[in-house]
Scaffold this motif. Structure first.
Motif, PDB file in Angstrom:
ATOM      1  N   GLU A 178      11.727  23.601  42.809  1.00 31.67           N
ATOM      2  CA  GLU A 178      11.235  23.408  41.450  1.00 31.67           C
ATOM      3  C   GLU A 178      10.934  24.752  40.776  1.00 31.67           C
ATOM      4  OE1 GLU A 178      11.480  20.795  39.887  1.00 31.67           O
ATOM      5  OE2 GLU A 178      11.603  19.214  41.399  1.00 31.67           O
ATOM      6  N   GLU A 179      10.469  25.714  41.532  1.00 29.84           N
ATOM      7  CA  GLU A 179      10.259  27.050  40.971  1.00 29.84           C
ATOM      8  C   GLU A 179      11.579  27.632  40.477  1.00 29.84           C
ATOM      9  OE1 GLU A 179       8.495  29.240  44.143  1.00 29.84           O
ATOM     10  OE2 GLU A 179       6.459  28.506  43.753  1.00 29.84           O
ATOM     11  N   ARG A 180      12.617  27.515  41.298  1.00 31.32           N
ATOM     12  CA  ARG A 180      13.931  28.040  40.911  1.00 31.32           C
ATOM     13  C   ARG A 180      14.503  27.279  39.717  1.00 31.32           C
ATOM     14  NH1 ARG A 180      14.418  28.033  46.585  1.00 31.32           N
ATOM     15  NH2 ARG A 180      15.648  26.104  46.523  1.00 31.32           N
ATOM     16  N   ALA A 181      14.274  25.965  39.685  1.00 29.34           N
ATOM     17  CA  ALA A 181      14.813  25.151  38.589  1.00 29.34           C
ATOM     18  C   ALA A 181      14.135  25.465  37.262  1.00 29.34           C
ATOM     19  CB  ALA A 181      14.665  23.672  38.921  1.00 29.34           C
ATOM     20  N   ILE A 182      12.875  25.841  37.288  1.00 26.62           N
ATOM     21  CA  ILE A 182      12.198  26.256  36.060  1.00 26.62           C
ATOM     22  C   ILE A 182      12.774  27.579  35.574  1.00 26.62           C
ATOM     23  CG2 ILE A 182      10.000  27.070  35.104  1.00 26.62           C
ATOM     24  CD1 ILE A 182       8.608  25.032  36.931  1.00 26.62           C
ATOM     25  N   GLU A 183      12.996  28.486  36.513  1.00 27.20           N
ATOM     26  CA  GLU A 183      13.506  29.817  36.170  1.00 27.20           C
ATOM     27  C   GLU A 183      14.996  29.784  35.826  1.00 27.20           C
ATOM     28  OE1 GLU A 183      12.844  33.808  35.408  1.00 27.20           O
ATOM     29  OE2 GLU A 183      11.374  32.295  36.064  1.00 27.20           O
ATOM     30  N   HIS A 184      15.744  28.937  36.526  1.00 22.81           N
ATOM     31  CA  HIS A 184      17.197  28.851  36.336  1.00 22.81           C
ATOM     32  C   HIS A 184      17.584  27.375  36.189  1.00 22.81           C
ATOM     33  CE1 HIS A 184      17.530  33.077  37.463  1.00 22.81           C
ATOM     34  NE2 HIS A 184      16.775  32.807  38.509  1.00 22.81           N
ATOM     35  N   PRO A 185      17.374  26.790  35.022  1.00 22.88           N
ATOM     36  CA  PRO A 185      17.582  25.349  34.860  1.00 22.88           C
ATOM     37  C   PRO A 185      19.025  24.895  35.100  1.00 22.88           C
ATOM     38  CG  PRO A 185      17.204  26.420  32.744  1.00 22.88           C
ATOM     39  CD  PRO A 185      16.868  27.415  33.793  1.00 22.88           C
ATOM     40  N   GLU A 186      19.964  25.800  34.989  1.00 17.90           N
ATOM     41  CA  GLU A 186      21.359  25.419  35.223  1.00 17.90           C
ATOM     42  C   GLU A 186      21.599  25.032  36.687  1.00 17.90           C
ATOM     43  OE1 GLU A 186      20.947  29.775  36.021  1.00 17.90           O
ATOM     44  OE2 GLU A 186      20.305  28.421  34.412  1.00 17.90           O
ATOM     45  N   ARG A 187      20.677  25.371  37.576  1.00 18.27           N
ATOM     46  CA  ARG A 187      20.821  25.032  38.993  1.00 18.27           C
ATOM     47  C   ARG A 187      20.202  23.680  39.334  1.00 18.27           C
ATOM     48  NH1 ARG A 187      19.035  30.729  41.937  1.00 18.27           N
ATOM     49  NH2 ARG A 187      20.468  32.122  40.796  1.00 18.27           N
ATOM     50  N   ALA A 188      19.492  23.077  38.420  1.00 19.16           N
ATOM     51  CA  ALA A 188      18.791  21.823  38.702  1.00 19.16           C
ATOM     52  C   ALA A 188      19.738  20.640  38.569  1.00 19.16           C
ATOM     53  CB  ALA A 188      17.607  21.664  37.767  1.00 19.16           C
ATOM     54  N   SER A 237      -1.514  14.078  15.084  1.00 22.14           N
ATOM     55  CA  SER A 237      -0.904  14.571  13.848  1.00 22.14           C
ATOM     56  C   SER A 237       0.173  15.614  14.129  1.00 22.14           C
ATOM     57  CB  SER A 237      -1.970  15.172  12.924  1.00 22.14           C
ATOM     58  OG  SER A 237      -2.544  16.327  13.502  1.00 22.14           O
ATOM     59  N   HIS A 238       0.313  16.004  15.399  1.00 17.90           N
ATOM     60  CA  HIS A 238       1.315  17.007  15.786  1.00 17.90           C
ATOM     61  C   HIS A 238       2.068  16.481  17.004  1.00 17.90           C
ATOM     62  CE1 HIS A 238       2.260  21.558  16.563  1.00 17.90           C
ATOM     63  NE2 HIS A 238       3.315  20.778  16.758  1.00 17.90           N
ATOM     64  N   LEU A 239       3.254  15.947  16.758  1.00 20.75           N
ATOM     65  CA  LEU A 239       4.069  15.382  17.834  1.00 20.75           C
ATOM     66  C   LEU A 239       4.887  16.478  18.506  1.00 20.75           C
ATOM     67  CD1 LEU A 239       5.461  13.038  19.400  1.00 20.75           C
ATOM     68  CD2 LEU A 239       7.040  12.851  17.450  1.00 20.75           C
ATOM     69  N   HIS A 240       4.915  16.455  19.834  1.00 20.39           N
ATOM     70  CA  HIS A 240       5.739  17.377  20.614  1.00 20.39           C
ATOM     71  C   HIS A 240       6.860  16.580  21.273  1.00 20.39           C
ATOM     72  CE1 HIS A 240       2.829  20.774  20.375  1.00 20.39           C
ATOM     73  NE2 HIS A 240       1.991  19.765  20.183  1.00 20.39           N
ATOM     74  N   VAL A 241       8.096  17.054  21.125  1.00 19.74           N
ATOM     75  CA  VAL A 241       9.259  16.359  21.673  1.00 19.74           C
ATOM     76  C   VAL A 241      10.097  17.342  22.486  1.00 19.74           C
ATOM     77  CG1 VAL A 241      11.231  14.864  21.205  1.00 19.74           C
ATOM     78  CG2 VAL A 241       9.292  14.883  19.609  1.00 19.74           C
ATOM     79  N   PRO A 242       9.842  17.449  23.781  1.00 17.34           N
ATOM     80  CA  PRO A 242      10.703  18.280  24.619  1.00 17.34           C
ATOM     81  C   PRO A 242      12.041  17.579  24.886  1.00 17.34           C
ATOM     82  CG  PRO A 242       8.528  17.950  25.618  1.00 17.34           C
ATOM     83  CD  PRO A 242       8.677  16.950  24.525  1.00 17.34           C
ATOM     84  N   LEU A 243      13.137  18.235  24.530  1.00 13.47           N
ATOM     85  CA  LEU A 243      14.436  17.806  25.029  1.00 13.47           C
ATOM     86  C   LEU A 243      14.527  18.320  26.461  1.00 13.47           C
ATOM     87  CD1 LEU A 243      16.710  18.716  21.970  1.00 13.47           C
ATOM     88  CD2 LEU A 243      15.724  16.491  22.536  1.00 13.47           C
ATOM     89  N   LEU A 244      14.747  17.446  27.402  1.00 13.60           N
ATOM     90  CA  LEU A 244      14.696  17.809  28.815  1.00 13.60           C
ATOM     91  C   LEU A 244      16.076  17.830  29.450  1.00 13.60           C
ATOM     92  CD1 LEU A 244      11.633  15.717  30.058  1.00 13.60           C
ATOM     93  CD2 LEU A 244      11.677  18.145  29.474  1.00 13.60           C
ATOM     94  N   ASP A 245      16.261  18.775  30.366  1.00 12.98           N
ATOM     95  CA  ASP A 245      17.474  18.818  31.171  1.00 12.98           C
ATOM     96  C   ASP A 245      17.269  18.081  32.491  1.00 12.98           C
ATOM     97  OD1 ASP A 245      15.724  20.584  32.390  1.00 12.98           O
ATOM     98  OD2 ASP A 245      16.796  22.363  31.717  1.00 12.98           O
TER      99      ASP A 245
END
Length: 255
Positions: free
Chosen positions: A74-84, A110-118
């Motif tokens: 998970e550490e590597r996937a955060i740093e290099h998401p293309e490997r996840a 009043s402030h919506l957060h929408v992460p697009l996730l890989d």
């Protein structure tokens, strides 16, 4: 609602800027694009929390494997998401984890957060005792899974018939690429060029839910429809008039 923050998923086909531009024409709130959520708000605890919300068995509601090797992954996937890839996460537990990382002065409704996730996210179904992949998990933040767009809604029946036929003849499952070329019917595939257009409706669903309390629309031709099969996703998100008559009054931009 006053503000929507949309977070990029740079390793995917999703164009956050195009989605934000489309959304800003349809809602009465400011829309801003930010860099990837998991990069922007990562801390020392996040890898272990991600490991702790992994789905381990499609038929077991218990989640999590925090062994050192999994946390290191998970550490590597955060740093290099293309490997996840190849992992499903409990969407609601992940949502709670990411909510804690939203700055305190931005957590109000009043402030919506929408992460697009890989990442692929799912929710547990008490009715059938198994995990179900999802395109989005509504709430704060609202999670929108880009790979979930391809994997969560069921393919056309012809896809599964061809899969079974190939298995009977060869003894193994056919490569995904073979099925995608041979099967007739409309469905989205990984890195589909229609990804950005299809995700626009799922991001709007997140805004609609938080601002009105209404989750989805029953009309199959409306962007707010929660489609469970790929042909229905195409029908709701990529064809027709965009909105049913009721939601068109709220979201159709002026001519």
């Amino acid at each position: 609602m006053k503000q929507v923050s949309l977070y990029r998923a740079p390793t995917t086909e999703a164009d956050a800027d195009a989605i934000a531009a489309w959304l800003s024409e349809r809602i009465d709130a400011g829309v801003a694009v930010r860099d990837r959520f998991l990069s922007r708000h990562a801390d020392g605890d996040l890898p272990e929390e991600l490991a702790g919300v992994r789905v381990l068995d499609p038929y077991d509601s218990e989640t999590g494997n925090t062994m050192l090797g999994v946390v290191r992954y998970e550490e590597r996937a955060i740093e290099h998401p293309e490997r996840a890839g190849g992992v499903i996460y409990d969407g609601q537990a992940l949502q709670r984890s990411l909510h804690r990382r939203i700055p305190a002065d931005e957590r109000s409704l009043s402030h919506l957060h929408v992460p697009l996730l890989d990442r692929v996210v799912g929710t547990w179904g008490d009715h059938d005792g198994r995990w179900h992949k999802r395109v989005n998990v509504l709430g704060q933040p609202a999670l929108v899974s880009v790979p979930g767009l391809y994997e969560a809604p069921a393919k056309p029946e012809s896809y599964y018939r061809e899969q079974q036929r190939h298995a009977l003849l060869s003894g193994d499952a056919p490569p995904r690429e073979v099925l995608e070329e041979q099967v007739e019917g409309e469905f989205l595939v990984a890195d589909d060029p229609r990804t950005t257009d299809a995700l626009k409706g799922y991001v709007l669903q997140a805004y609609h839910y938080l601002s009105t309390g209404e989750a989805f629309c029953d009309d199959g031709g409306c962007r707010l429809h929660n489609a469970h099969r790929q042909p229905a996703v195409v029908g709701a998100q990529l064809r027709g008039t965009e909105f049913c008559s009721r939601h068109a009054k709220r979201y159709r931009p002026p001519a």
